[in-house]
Design a protein around this motif. Structure first.
Motif, PDB file in Angstrom:
ATOM      1  N   LEU A 127      36.636   2.658  14.473  1.00 16.22           N
ATOM      2  CA  LEU A 127      36.396   4.072  14.237  1.00 16.22           C
ATOM      3  C   LEU A 127      34.925   4.374  14.538  1.00 16.22           C
ATOM      4  O   LEU A 127      34.049   4.189  13.684  1.00 16.22           O
ATOM      5  CB  LEU A 127      36.719   4.452  12.784  1.00 16.22           C
ATOM      6  CG  LEU A 127      38.108   5.012  12.494  1.00 16.22           C
ATOM      7  CD1 LEU A 127      39.172   3.967  12.784  1.00 16.22           C
ATOM      8  CD2 LEU A 127      38.213   5.506  11.065  1.00 16.22           C
TER       9      LEU A 127
ATOM     10  N   LEU B 252      46.570   6.777  16.667  1.00 15.07           N
ATOM     11  CA  LEU B 252      45.902   7.286  15.476  1.00 15.07           C
ATOM     12  C   LEU B 252      45.195   6.118  14.787  1.00 15.07           C
ATOM     13  O   LEU B 252      45.807   5.368  14.031  1.00 15.07           O
ATOM     14  CB  LEU B 252      46.931   7.920  14.539  1.00 15.07           C
ATOM     15  CG  LEU B 252      47.812   8.987  15.210  1.00 15.07           C
ATOM     16  CD1 LEU B 252      49.221   8.948  14.651  1.00 15.07           C
ATOM     17  CD2 LEU B 252      47.206  10.355  15.069  1.00 15.07           C
ATOM     18  N   ARG B 253      43.930   5.958  15.065  1.00 12.50           N
ATOM     19  CA  ARG B 253      43.177   4.826  14.515  1.00 12.50           C
ATOM     20  C   ARG B 253      42.846   5.058  13.046  1.00 12.50           C
ATOM     21  O   ARG B 253      42.513   6.171  12.631  1.00 12.50           O
ATOM     22  CB  ARG B 253      41.880   4.621  15.298  1.00 12.50           C
ATOM     23  CG  ARG B 253      42.066   4.222  16.748  1.00 12.50           C
ATOM     24  CD  ARG B 253      40.709   3.970  17.384  1.00 12.50           C
ATOM     25  NE  ARG B 253      40.810   3.602  18.785  1.00 12.50           N
ATOM     26  CZ  ARG B 253      39.765   3.291  19.554  1.00 12.50           C
ATOM     27  NH1 ARG B 253      38.535   3.310  19.028  1.00 12.50           N
ATOM     28  NH2 ARG B 253      39.929   2.964  20.818  1.00 12.50           N
ATOM     29  N   LEU B 254      42.902   3.973  12.268  1.00 13.56           N
ATOM     30  CA  LEU B 254      42.627   4.050  10.840  1.00 13.56           C
ATOM     31  C   LEU B 254      41.748   2.883  10.400  1.00 13.56           C
ATOM     32  O   LEU B 254      41.692   1.846  11.068  1.00 13.56           O
ATOM     33  CB  LEU B 254      43.936   3.984  10.042  1.00 13.56           C
ATOM     34  CG  LEU B 254      44.969   5.095  10.272  1.00 13.56           C
ATOM     35  CD1 LEU B 254      46.258   4.745   9.527  1.00 13.56           C
ATOM     36  CD2 LEU B 254      44.439   6.445   9.837  1.00 13.56           C
TER      37      LEU B 254
ATOM     38  N   TRP C 128      50.110   4.758  14.436  1.00 13.84           N
ATOM     39  CA  TRP C 128      48.839   4.534  13.735  1.00 13.84           C
ATOM     40  C   TRP C 128      48.638   3.043  13.533  1.00 13.84           C
ATOM     41  O   TRP C 128      49.582   2.268  13.441  1.00 13.84           O
ATOM     42  CB  TRP C 128      48.793   5.288  12.421  1.00 13.84           C
ATOM     43  CG  TRP C 128      49.706   4.800  11.333  1.00 13.84           C
ATOM     44  CD1 TRP C 128      49.696   3.578  10.707  1.00 13.84           C
ATOM     45  CD2 TRP C 128      50.766   5.529  10.713  1.00 13.84           C
ATOM     46  NE1 TRP C 128      50.680   3.511   9.758  1.00 13.84           N
ATOM     47  CE2 TRP C 128      51.352   4.692   9.729  1.00 13.84           C
ATOM     48  CE3 TRP C 128      51.270   6.817  10.869  1.00 13.84           C
ATOM     49  CZ2 TRP C 128      52.409   5.095   8.929  1.00 13.84           C
ATOM     50  CZ3 TRP C 128      52.328   7.220  10.073  1.00 13.84           C
ATOM     51  CH2 TRP C 128      52.887   6.366   9.123  1.00 13.84           C
TER      52      TRP C 128
ATOM     53  N   THR D 295      40.434   9.347  10.368  1.00  9.18           N
ATOM     54  CA  THR D 295      41.123   8.821  11.536  1.00  9.18           C
ATOM     55  C   THR D 295      40.293   9.140  12.766  1.00  9.18           C
ATOM     56  O   THR D 295      39.470  10.060  12.741  1.00  9.18           O
ATOM     57  CB  THR D 295      42.535   9.425  11.679  1.00  9.18           C
ATOM     58  OG1 THR D 295      43.191   8.858  12.811  1.00  9.18           O
ATOM     59  CG2 THR D 295      42.480  10.926  11.860  1.00  9.18           C
TER      60      THR D 295
ATOM     61  N   GLN E 141      39.899  15.309  11.961  1.00  8.60           N
ATOM     62  CA  GLN E 141      39.980  13.850  12.104  1.00  8.60           C
ATOM     63  C   GLN E 141      40.202  13.171  10.745  1.00  8.60           C
ATOM     64  O   GLN E 141      39.480  12.226  10.365  1.00  8.60           O
ATOM     65  CB  GLN E 141      38.735  13.297  12.791  1.00  8.60           C
ATOM     66  CG  GLN E 141      38.588  13.721  14.244  1.00  8.60           C
ATOM     67  CD  GLN E 141      39.669  13.122  15.155  1.00  8.60           C
ATOM     68  OE1 GLN E 141      39.613  11.954  15.508  1.00  8.60           O
ATOM     69  NE2 GLN E 141      40.644  13.932  15.526  1.00  8.60           N
TER      70      GLN E 141
ATOM     71  N   ARG F 150      33.757   9.656   9.330  1.00  7.13           N
ATOM     72  CA  ARG F 150      34.880   9.274  10.194  1.00  7.13           C
ATOM     73  C   ARG F 150      34.566   7.988  10.961  1.00  7.13           C
ATOM     74  O   ARG F 150      34.863   7.839  12.136  1.00  7.13           O
ATOM     75  CB  ARG F 150      35.216  10.380  11.177  1.00  7.13           C
ATOM     76  CG  ARG F 150      36.064  11.512  10.645  1.00  7.13           C
ATOM     77  CD  ARG F 150      35.455  12.255   9.508  1.00  7.13           C
ATOM     78  NE  ARG F 150      36.160  13.530   9.241  1.00  7.13           N
ATOM     79  CZ  ARG F 150      35.875  14.318   8.229  1.00  7.13           C
ATOM     80  NH1 ARG F 150      34.938  13.986   7.352  1.00  7.13           N
ATOM     81  NH2 ARG F 150      36.546  15.439   8.059  1.00  7.13           N
TER      82      ARG F 150
ATOM     83  N   PHE G  27      48.398  14.451  10.135  1.00  6.44           N
ATOM     84  CA  PHE G  27      47.169  14.078  10.836  1.00  6.44           C
ATOM     85  C   PHE G  27      46.549  15.356  11.400  1.00  6.44           C
ATOM     86  O   PHE G  27      47.189  16.065  12.179  1.00  6.44           O
ATOM     87  CB  PHE G  27      47.452  13.092  11.963  1.00  6.44           C
ATOM     88  CG  PHE G  27      47.652  11.669  11.510  1.00  6.44           C
ATOM     89  CD1 PHE G  27      46.582  10.780  11.484  1.00  6.44           C
ATOM     90  CD2 PHE G  27      48.900  11.234  11.103  1.00  6.44           C
ATOM     91  CE1 PHE G  27      46.766   9.462  11.066  1.00  6.44           C
ATOM     92  CE2 PHE G  27      49.089   9.924  10.681  1.00  6.44           C
ATOM     93  CZ  PHE G  27      48.019   9.036  10.667  1.00  6.44           C
TER      94      PHE G  27
END
Length: 280
Positions: free
Chosen positions: A184, A194-196, A179, A132, A116, A67, A111
């Motif tokens: 991360l 929502l980090r990607l 997102w 995420t 995660q 992650r 999600f």
């Protein structure tokens, strides 16, 4: 004889056309996947593993399993590594490959707070998944059903104007939640967004649908449905660390996805029908 064959062909064509008019046929994508021979996880020294020059596909799997993005991964002393890295990324993450309950749903994104990870489905078929990092303990990501609305290739955070957000897609307009690509570190660290990884943010940015507005105050058609679900234990070790003992510890079953989705299915299908009617 030729006349008989022609009559039969025309009859078959008529029946085929009538069937197409009377029935709605869902055509599923045929996705060819490569499964690893086995699924297991162990810890390795980060520098040693990276020195072996893994191919990009292997690196992407390891980033997803931990992650993390690459810049944070390289700072760790040890990382979680699958025993067999020959498979496709979806075999190392918890979402199911198929969910029959979702066949009527053309597009949907999930999600999972506990794992995660995220997953995008088309008619019940998993088409994209990845890691995420969601909202931290003091700014948790809201859960429930949302719909994508506006998007921007590059925008500035409403929390801090120094934060540059790439491939941003908003899902809660008034709350400012969406997102996007951002750091991360390997745990929930955001201010509710929502980090990607960039490749995943870019994919979803192009794949999901924006809303259709009547005017500044009214929505004609909502975007792609998004379900954020589950709880994260901020005081416990990272959940994916237990994969060394039980590789299936985080697996999400099709029945679990059905249970999560069923309270929202009517709303999802209603909005989907509105979008389809706009195309006609």
């Amino acid at each position: 004889m030729q006349k008989i064959i022609l009559i039969l062909a025309l009859a078959l064509l008529f029946v085929s056309c009538k069937k197409e008019k009377d029935e709605v046929i869902t055509v599923k994508k045929t996705i060819i996947r490569k499964a690893p021979k086995n699924i297991s996880f162990h810890f390795e020294d980060t520098k040693q593993w990276l020195s072996e020059n893994p191919i990009n596909k292997q690196l992407q799997i390891v980033l997803a399993v931990n992650r993390m993005d690459k810049s944070h991964l390289t700072k760790k002393d040890s990382i979680l590594i699958p025993g067999d890295l020959s498979g496709d990324i979806e075999f190392y993450l918890p979402f199911p490959l198929e969910v029959p309950y979702l066949i009527p749903v053309k597009k949907i994104v999930f999600f999972s707070y506990p794992t995660q990870t995220f997953a995008a489905y088309e008619n019940g078929e998993l088409i994209h998944t990845g890691p995420t990092n969601m909202g931290r303990k003091l700014a948790q990501t809201p859960t429930g059903l949302f719909f994508t609305n506006w998007k921007a290739e590059r925008t500035t955070s409403t929390f801090n104007d120094e934060w540059d957000l790439r491939w941003n897609f908003n899902i809660a307009n008034k709350a400012g939640v969406g997102w996007h690509q951002y750091d991360l570190p390997g745990y929930p660290a955001s201010h509710s967004c929502l980090r990607l990884l960039e490749k995943d943010a870019k994919y979803l940015y192009k794949w999901a649908d924006q809303w259709i507005l009547k005017d500044d105050q009214n929505i004609l058609v909502k975007g792609t449905p998004v379900i954020v679900f589950g709880k994260y234990d901020f005081d416990a070790p990272k959940p994916w660390l237990q994969l060394t003992e039980n590789p299936k510890a985080l697996d999400i079953s099709p029945s679990e996805i059905e249970k999560i989705t069923s309270p929202y299915l009517d709303d999802i299908l209603t909005e989907q029908e509105k979008r389809e009617n706009r195309k006609q």
